[in-house]
Scaffold this motif. Structure first.
Motif, PDB file in Angstrom:
ATOM      1  N   ARG A  68       0.840  -1.179   0.000  1.00  0.00           N
ATOM      2  CA  ARG A  68       0.000   0.000   0.000  1.00  0.00           C
ATOM      3  C   ARG A  68       0.887   1.244   0.000  1.00  0.00           C
ATOM      4  O   ARG A  68       1.894   1.314   0.711  1.00  0.00           O
ATOM      5  N   ILE A  69       0.477   2.238  -0.774  1.00  0.00           N
ATOM      6  CA  ILE A  69       1.298   3.431  -0.947  1.00  0.00           C
ATOM      7  C   ILE A  69       1.575   4.122   0.375  1.00  0.00           C
ATOM      8  O   ILE A  69       2.724   4.460   0.700  1.00  0.00           O
ATOM      9  N   GLU A  70       0.529   4.334   1.163  1.00  0.00           N
ATOM     10  CA  GLU A  70       0.717   5.074   2.406  1.00  0.00           C
ATOM     11  C   GLU A  70       1.630   4.336   3.380  1.00  0.00           C
ATOM     12  O   GLU A  70       2.392   4.954   4.143  1.00  0.00           O
ATOM     13  N   ASN A  71       1.585   2.995   3.346  1.00  0.00           N
ATOM     14  CA  ASN A  71       2.463   2.219   4.223  1.00  0.00           C
ATOM     15  C   ASN A  71       3.923   2.337   3.796  1.00  0.00           C
ATOM     16  O   ASN A  71       4.830   2.437   4.637  1.00  0.00           O
ATOM     17  N   VAL A  72       4.149   2.306   2.486  1.00  0.00           N
ATOM     18  CA  VAL A  72       5.515   2.409   1.969  1.00  0.00           C
ATOM     19  C   VAL A  72       6.125   3.749   2.348  1.00  0.00           C
ATOM     20  O   VAL A  72       7.253   3.825   2.865  1.00  0.00           O
ATOM     21  N   LEU A  73       5.411   4.833   2.114  1.00  0.00           N
ATOM     22  CA  LEU A  73       5.932   6.158   2.427  1.00  0.00           C
ATOM     23  C   LEU A  73       6.169   6.323   3.923  1.00  0.00           C
ATOM     24  O   LEU A  73       7.167   6.913   4.352  1.00  0.00           O
ATOM     25  N   ALA A  74       5.259   5.802   4.737  1.00  0.00           N
ATOM     26  CA  ALA A  74       5.411   5.910   6.194  1.00  0.00           C
ATOM     27  C   ALA A  74       6.642   5.147   6.675  1.00  0.00           C
ATOM     28  O   ALA A  74       7.380   5.622   7.550  1.00  0.00           O
ATOM     29  N   GLU A  75       6.883   3.967   6.103  1.00  0.00           N
ATOM     30  CA  GLU A  75       8.040   3.185   6.531  1.00  0.00           C
ATOM     31  C   GLU A  75       9.338   3.784   6.006  1.00  0.00           C
ATOM     32  O   GLU A  75      10.385   3.680   6.650  1.00  0.00           O
ATOM     33  N   MET A  76       9.297   4.407   4.825  1.00  0.00           N
ATOM     34  CA  MET A  76      10.468   5.150   4.369  1.00  0.00           C
ATOM     35  C   MET A  76      10.824   6.221   5.389  1.00  0.00           C
ATOM     36  O   MET A  76      11.991   6.389   5.765  1.00  0.00           O
ATOM     37  N   GLN A  77       9.817   6.954   5.823  1.00  0.00           N
ATOM     38  CA  GLN A  77      10.030   8.038   6.785  1.00  0.00           C
ATOM     39  C   GLN A  77      10.639   7.505   8.086  1.00  0.00           C
ATOM     40  O   GLN A  77      11.620   8.042   8.591  1.00  0.00           O
ATOM     41  N   LYS A  78      10.061   6.441   8.615  1.00  0.00           N
ATOM     42  CA  LYS A  78      10.552   5.870   9.884  1.00  0.00           C
ATOM     43  C   LYS A  78      11.976   5.343   9.736  1.00  0.00           C
ATOM     44  O   LYS A  78      12.801   5.508  10.644  1.00  0.00           O
ATOM     45  N   THR A  79      12.261   4.711   8.598  1.00  0.00           N
ATOM     46  CA  THR A  79      13.591   4.159   8.398  1.00  0.00           C
ATOM     47  C   THR A  79      14.645   5.237   8.318  1.00  0.00           C
ATOM     48  O   THR A  79      15.710   5.148   8.923  1.00  0.00           O
ATOM     49  N   VAL A  80      14.349   6.293   7.568  1.00  0.00           N
ATOM     50  CA  VAL A  80      15.300   7.411   7.456  1.00  0.00           C
ATOM     51  C   VAL A  80      15.538   8.050   8.809  1.00  0.00           C
ATOM     52  O   VAL A  80      16.674   8.361   9.188  1.00  0.00           O
ATOM     53  N   GLU A  81      14.485   8.261   9.571  1.00  0.00           N
ATOM     54  CA  GLU A  81      14.630   8.866  10.888  1.00  0.00           C
ATOM     55  C   GLU A  81      15.458   7.982  11.806  1.00  0.00           C
ATOM     56  O   GLU A  81      16.296   8.473  12.582  1.00  0.00           O
ATOM     57  N   GLU A  82      15.232   6.676  11.738  1.00  0.00           N
ATOM     58  CA  GLU A  82      15.964   5.771  12.626  1.00  0.00           C
ATOM     59  C   GLU A  82      17.437   5.670  12.265  1.00  0.00           C
ATOM     60  O   GLU A  82      18.307   5.715  13.129  1.00  0.00           O
ATOM     61  N   VAL A  83      17.739   5.557  10.950  1.00  0.00           N
ATOM     62  CA  VAL A  83      19.122   5.410  10.532  1.00  0.00           C
ATOM     63  C   VAL A  83      19.889   6.709  10.711  1.00  0.00           C
ATOM     64  O   VAL A  83      21.062   6.728  11.118  1.00  0.00           O
ATOM     65  N   ASN A  84      19.241   7.832  10.404  1.00  0.00           N
ATOM     66  CA  ASN A  84      19.901   9.130  10.532  1.00  0.00           C
ATOM     67  C   ASN A  84      19.883   9.669  11.955  1.00  0.00           C
ATOM     68  O   ASN A  84      20.535  10.661  12.263  1.00  0.00           O
TER      69      ASN A  84
END
Length: 461
Positions: free
Chosen positions: A443-459
């Motif tokens: 689902r589009i909204e899930n993909v974008l949300a997980e991109m956001q969480k991943t970037v925040e966690e790694v950075n």
């Protein structure tokens, strides 16, 4: 496996893989070093040295430059690494100050980043590096770099107004943050759509698509052509070949007015980004876009199994090679990504100057300035297939392919990308996310949300 966990594994694996490659094949203790005085070149120039003067605002006399050896680190490989070493040798033999430039290669940009990280702050660093702007931002946060503004405006050693006017604004601004110039663009590439003109005309389209709707019509017409025959196994061909390249993903987002940042922080969950992914998803559902299993898609474009694929400037030669192998008489070109606007994003390495001494910094600047002359830019572009960063050099490039020339015509409208140190992580997440979106049908909204969480966690944002 939870989606967030998958994204983290993909992103962190990419960094670990890069690190492992460097440790196994090119340990930081044994970099590839190409000293300028070992490269065969014509005899040194007899140009007399200039009269020593005090360079305004730079705090160093030109006499202090005589006999200096400065280092340049880079992450290039193959022919580009050899070309850079040759250029450094040429400068070393011909510059009137007697400066020698020693070039050290770290195999790739990840290796370069690790080499800088492993060096003691202010100890063992080179005077110069050829690196991505987002890498420069990391080093600037650690106060390792020297802003280039004083050198740029220096009346003796800087650029004239005519020089500055020769740099297209679309490329020049990529190394400037809040008025501070951290680097000089060396060469630039861009992500584009490769487009079979001849087949499009046979399908009834005289011009490349200017909008998302025009793109949809052409891609779906290409797929419809396959559905006319009795072979049901080829009904998925035609249209666009999807891929998970980060620059492809970012270009589609930008074409629909989206981005991954808002006011200096990462922000993937935006309506415009949902619209871009929704457009690609609908294309695939309608059979107008498909996901290939091949590592490359050049042969699909040449064989008319696709009307569009995405590729970079460095891939133009490979696409033309596929054209020759297929013996097709079709004509192809490169076009921007269409949406609400037509988008091409430029990217590539820049020269940066590490903090050292006034004399060594000036010596490094003089090499960087020399590398950006129109003649050297044309030479670099001719041998690499990338774009020069000076407008006057565009016409000096030797025997460019028609598709390269078409890309060069797009330089004035080329766009920038996020000027954030975390972009080097976000870029990987964006590409992995797009690939997961296509492969796992998420689902589009899930993909974008997980991109956001991943970037925040790694950075650590």
């Amino acid at each position: 496996m939870p989606l967030k966990r998958l994204f983290l594994i993909l992103t962190l694996s990419a960094f670990l893989l890069a690190s492992c490659v460097e440790i196994v094949y090119l340990p930081l203790s044994t970099p590839t070093v190409m000293a300028a005085d070992t490269t065969p070149l014509p005899s040194p120039s007899n140009t007399p040295a200039p009269v020593p003067t005090q360079a305004p605002d730079l705090g160093v006399s030109t006499e202090a430059l005589r006999g200096l050896t400065v280092s340049l680190w880079h992450g290039l490989d193959g022919s580009q690494a050899s070309l850079l070493a040759q250029m450094a040798a040429e400068f070393s033999l011909t510059n009137p100050w007697g400066i020698t430039v020693k070039v050290t290669g770290w195999q790739n940009l990840s290796g370069l980043e690790e080499a800088v990280r492993s060096s003691q702050t202010g100890q063992g660093l080179p005077e110069m590096a050829l690196a991505l702007p987002e890498q420069a931002l990391v080093w600037d946060e650690k106060s390792l770099l020297v802003p280039l503004n004083p050198y740029l405006s220096n009346p003796e050693f800087g650029f004239t107004q005519a020089d500055l006017n020769d740099f297209p604004a679309s490329l020049w601004r990529q190394d400037e943050v809040d008025g501070r110039r951290l680097g000089l663009p060396a060469v630039r590439s861009a992500r584009l759509l490769f487009y079979n003109l001849t087949w499009a005309r046979e399908l009834g389209f005289e011009n490349p698509p200017q909008t998302a709707e025009e793109f949809r019509k052409q891609a779906c017409a290409a797929n419809a052509a396959f559905r006319l025959d009795s072979d049901e196994t080829n009904d998925g061909y035609g249209g666009l070949v999807l891929d998970g390249d980060p620059w492809t993903a970012y270009s589609w987002l930008r074409a629909f007015g989206g981005d991954v940042t808002t006011e200096g922080t990462f922000d993937f969950v935006r309506d415009e980004n949902q619209a871009a992914l929704g457009f690609l998803s609908e294309l695939r559902q309608d059979g107008c876009a498909w996901l290939a299993t091949d590592l490359t898609s050049y042969h699909h474009l040449a064989a008319r199994r696709s009307l569009f694929i995405s590729g970079s400037l460095s891939e133009i030669a490979a696409q033309n090679a596929a054209w020759r192998v297929s013996a097709t008489t079709d004509e192809w070109t490169v076009v921007p990504f269409p949406g609400l606007s037509r988008v091409v994003v430029a990217y590539g390495p820049s020269f940066v100057l590490f903090e050292s001494s006034p004399a060594r910094q000036l010596a490094g600047w003089l090499f960087m300035r020399w590398a950006l002359t129109a003649e050297n830019q044309a030479r670099w572009a001719s041998e690499s297939g990338f774009l020069p960063v000076r407008a006057s050099a565009l016409e000096m490039v030797a025997n460019p392919a028609p598709q390269w020339r078409a890309a060069a015509d797009l330089v004035p409208q080329m766009g920038n990308y996020p000027q954030l140190a975390g972009w080097r992580v976000a870029r990987r997440v964006l590409g992995d996310g797009l690939q997961a979106f296509f492969v796992l049908d998420l689902r589009i909204e899930n993909v974008l949300a997980e991109m956001q969480k991943t970037v925040e966690e790694v950075n650590g944002q």
